[in-house]
Design a protein around this motif. Structure first.
Motif, mmCIF file in Angstrom:
data_model
loop_
_atom_site.group_PDB
_atom_site.id
_atom_site.type_symbol
_atom_site.label_atom_id
_atom_site.label_comp_id
_atom_site.label_asym_id
_atom_site.label_seq_id
_atom_site.Cartn_x
_atom_site.Cartn_y
_atom_site.Cartn_z
ATOM 1 N N UNK A 322 26.194 -7.462 -31.073
ATOM 2 C CA UNK A 322 25.839 -8.673 -31.821
ATOM 3 C C UNK A 322 24.637 -9.411 -31.244
ATOM 4 N N UNK A 323 24.083 -8.930 -30.149
ATOM 5 C CA UNK A 323 22.823 -9.493 -29.692
ATOM 6 C C UNK A 323 22.954 -10.480 -28.551
ATOM 7 N N UNK A 324 21.829 -10.784 -27.887
ATOM 8 C CA UNK A 324 21.835 -11.619 -26.685
ATOM 9 C C UNK A 324 22.224 -13.069 -26.923
ATOM 10 N N UNK A 325 21.936 -13.613 -28.116
ATOM 11 C CA UNK A 325 22.295 -15.020 -28.331
ATOM 12 C C UNK A 325 23.811 -15.199 -28.376
ATOM 13 N N UNK A 326 24.534 -14.230 -28.945
ATOM 14 C CA UNK A 326 25.991 -14.296 -28.956
ATOM 15 C C UNK A 326 26.562 -14.053 -27.553
#
Length: 409
Positions: A322-326
């Protein structure tokens, strides 16, 4: 760069950021690393490759980053860094020659990195009871060895994510995917008919709902609504704890949506998903405890959750890609004094939403929502008497609508 005949653990010692790890952890990373041959014309998409950290060992590729082409060659200084950046999911690379790629397990690297820094788990600084201490030690070891059972992404969420990334997908394709899950279908139609999306003229079919919402909002909402399937347990003694977790997550998620809409600098649907998943690390802990110690005392369970949920949550987010921000959200959402950056991020929104929810619930063991650095980066400066944020209080009906959508009410 070096020849691929060089031992991988030595090679990793010169690759950024792998070189920052201890030698024993680099050796464990090397054991899980993979070498992939590249043929001319092969395309690598950053989003598809996010579960790995990729390095070019041989050959030459054309990297399209931020809309601009860059030729990357093996043995150059650029090849000592990952081929794709953490936050550029739209980037891609096309092999120009025969070559070779090194794939390093991103999830395992992040776990080792967390263990070696202040965000890691120090098991020696607190005294635990024998049962509690044994569970924490086993759970922690399973996390570090990449052996913890992690929840799967709901099927409809996975399919909608892939479909929206395919430029050939049309409205009918999306509708067919959504209709595979009745709860998601109902939630999406409910959202499209709500005041959140200007639903003055009612829609009754999922295709019309998708048309009104748009592709991006549809993707985020489908994933969010489907997440209710993750927050489940078959262990009777833990069902109430899981239900409480879901209720809290839904409330925080709705608050995140409203705060992001009010501020206008972040995607509201993405903020909704961030709020929903900020405590997702509790799910594998409850699953683990249910299998090994279902009759654990509630106070012991809460100490285990407090100690490990950020670590397990980051494993889940990385597992789902789901990516680094999550990942940042699940890692730092409870670090109330986090400095953050100059710009507001989704972790800021989740922090303020959490603290506002806690204030409404009467908790006094956490800071006020307006007393943390995250609050100053948001545009919620007007605080009324009685611990209320104007935009949130004014959006009570909208918050209730979001909660009803997620719960399927």
């Amino acid at each position: 760069m070096s020849s691929t005949h060089e031992p991988l653990d030595e090679l990793l010692s010169r690759l950024w950021p792998l070189q920052e790890l201890k030698a024993e952890n680099r050796a464990r990373l090397a054991e899980k690393a993979k070498l992939v041959d590249l043929n001319p014309g092969l395309r690598l998409n950053a989003r598809d490759e996010h579960r790995w950290i990729n390095y070019l060992l041989a050959g030459k590729v054309n990297l399209m980053s931020n809309g601009k082409p860059h030729v990357v060659e093996a043995h150059s200084s650029r090849s000592l860094r990952p081929l794709f950046g953490d936050e550029r999911m739209q980037d891609y690379a096309v092999a120009l020659t025969q070559g070779q790629l090194l794939r390093v397990d991103r999830q395992l690297f992040e776990t080792f990195k967390a263990d070696e820094t202040s965000t890691g788990i120090e098991l020696e600084d607190v005294e635990y009871g024998p049962t509690e201490g044994a569970i924490i030690a086993r759970l922690y070891q399973d996390c570090m060895s990449n052996q913890l059972d992690l929840p799967s992404v709901p099927d409809v969420a996975l399919k909608i994510q892939r479909a929206t990334e395919d430029p050939t997908t049309d409205l009918n394709d999306l509708a067919r995917i959504v209709q595979l899950d009745m709860a998601v279908t109902g939630g999406l139609i409910k959202a499209a008919n709500s005041a959140m999306y200007g639903g003055s003229a009612p829609v009754n079919h999922v295709r019309d709902a998708i048309r009104r919402l748009g592709t991006n909002a549809t993707r985020q909402l489908v994933i969010s609504i489907a997440m209710g399937q993750v927050f489940k347990t078959d262990v009777p003694s833990l069902k109430q704890r899981m239900h409480s977790l879901w209720d809290h997550s839904v409330h925080v998620s709705a608050l995140c949506y409203v705060i992001a809409r009010h501020c206008g600098r972040l995607d509201a649907e993405h903020a909704l998903l961030a709020g929903l998943l900020h405590d997702v690390g509790v799910v594998p802990i409850l699953d683990y405890v249910g299998k090994h110690q279902p009759d654990i005392a509630p106070e012991e369970l809460e100490r285990i959750i407090t100690r490990l949920h950020a670590l397990t949550g980051e494993l889940v987010i990385n597992h789902w890609g789901l990516g680094p921000d999550m990942s940042l959200v699940v890692r730092e959402a409870d670090h109330w004094e986090r400095a953050g950056g100059e710009k507001v991020d989704y972790c800021d929104v989740v922090q303020v939403a959490q603290l506002y929810a806690y204030a409404k619930a009467g908790r006094n063991d956490v800071p006020r929502f307006d007393a943390v650095p995250a609050f100053s980066r948001l545009c919620l400066s007007e605080v009324c008497a009685g611990d209320r944020i104007d935009p949130v209080e004014e959006a009570e009906a909208e918050i209730r609508a979001v909660m009803d959508m997620l719960r399927g009410d």
